[in-house]
Design a protein around this motif. Structure first.
Motif, short mmCIF file in Angstrom:
data_model
loop_
_atom_site.label_atom_id
_atom_site.label_comp_id
_atom_site.label_asym_id
_atom_site.label_seq_id
_atom_site.Cartn_x
_atom_site.Cartn_y
_atom_site.Cartn_z
N GLY A 187 -2.31 -6.69 -13.83
CA GLY A 187 -2.58 -7.00 -12.43
C GLY A 187 -3.89 -6.42 -11.92
O GLY A 187 -4.80 -6.12 -12.70
N ARG A 188 -3.97 -6.26 -10.60
CA ARG A 188 -5.17 -5.77 -9.94
C ARG A 188 -4.78 -4.72 -8.91
O ARG A 188 -3.72 -4.82 -8.29
N LEU A 189 -5.65 -3.74 -8.71
CA LEU A 189 -5.41 -2.68 -7.73
C LEU A 189 -6.71 -2.41 -6.98
O LEU A 189 -7.78 -2.33 -7.59
N ARG A 190 -6.58 -2.28 -5.68
CA ARG A 190 -7.71 -1.88 -4.84
C ARG A 190 -7.45 -0.44 -4.41
O ARG A 190 -6.36 -0.13 -3.94
N ILE A 191 -8.44 0.41 -4.59
CA ILE A 191 -8.31 1.78 -4.11
C ILE A 191 -9.35 1.97 -3.01
O ILE A 191 -10.56 1.86 -3.25
N GLU A 192 -8.84 2.21 -1.82
CA GLU A 192 -9.70 2.40 -0.66
C GLU A 192 -10.08 3.86 -0.56
O GLU A 192 -9.23 4.75 -0.72
N PRO A 252 -4.21 3.57 -2.40
CA PRO A 252 -4.04 2.46 -3.35
C PRO A 252 -3.34 1.28 -2.69
O PRO A 252 -2.37 1.46 -1.95
N VAL A 253 -3.83 0.06 -2.99
CA VAL A 253 -3.29 -1.16 -2.40
C VAL A 253 -3.23 -2.24 -3.49
O VAL A 253 -4.21 -2.47 -4.19
N ALA A 254 -2.08 -2.91 -3.60
CA ALA A 254 -1.92 -4.02 -4.53
C ALA A 254 -1.39 -5.22 -3.77
O ALA A 254 -0.28 -5.15 -3.22
N GLU A 255 -2.14 -6.30 -3.74
CA GLU A 255 -1.69 -7.51 -3.04
C GLU A 255 -0.51 -8.14 -3.77
O GLU A 255 0.41 -8.65 -3.15
N GLN A 270 0.83 -1.21 0.00
CA GLN A 270 0.00 0.00 0.00
C GLN A 270 0.86 1.25 0.00
O GLN A 270 1.99 1.23 0.46
N LEU A 271 0.32 2.33 -0.51
CA LEU A 271 1.04 3.61 -0.57
C LEU A 271 0.81 4.33 0.75
O LEU A 271 1.51 4.11 1.71
#
Length: 121
Positions: free
Chosen positions: A57-62, A86-89, A39-40
């Motif tokens: 890939g995939r990115l989750r933005i909280e 932003p979070v990338a597993e 995560q940033l």
């Protein structure tokens, strides 16, 4: 001479996660590529919108009130002033489109924060 560029080849310049590299400009908008993982930081850009395009890939933005899940080929524009994280597993490749005035992590400063000069290298 006007020459084309390879977006995928531009990622060869990126050697660290969360360290965007400027690869182009359209009017007052910069085109940046980055490889991200983990995560940033929670942050906002008070005066600038920011576009995330997922290349690989995939990115989750909280957000404070919801989460956006982005997959390869998806894009999302975050309006100015909206706090996000932003979070990338797993490693994710992104294209960012944002004004030159955009600070990497808004007013938050962390060891991952990169200056505009760092992004131009």
């Amino acid at each position: 001479m006007i020459a084309s560029q390879s977006l995928l080849a531009a990622f060869d310049r990126v050697t660290e996660h969360w360290s965007p590299k400027i690869v182009g400009r359209v009017n007052d908008q910069l085109l940046k590529v980055a490889k991200v993982k983990g995560q940033l930081v929670w942050h906002a850009h008070e005066n600038e919108d920011e576009l995330f395009y997922i290349v690989k890939g995939r990115l989750r933005i909280e957000f404070e009130d919801h989460v956006a899940e982005l997959a390869e080929g998806d894009f999302l524009t975050i309006p100015k002033g909206i706090r996000h994280n932003p979070v990338a597993e797993e490693e994710c490749w992104i294209l960012l489109i944002e004004p030159e005035s955009t600070k990497h992590t808004g007013d938050e400063v962390t060891p991952l924060t990169r200056s505009l000069a760092d992004q131009m290298k």
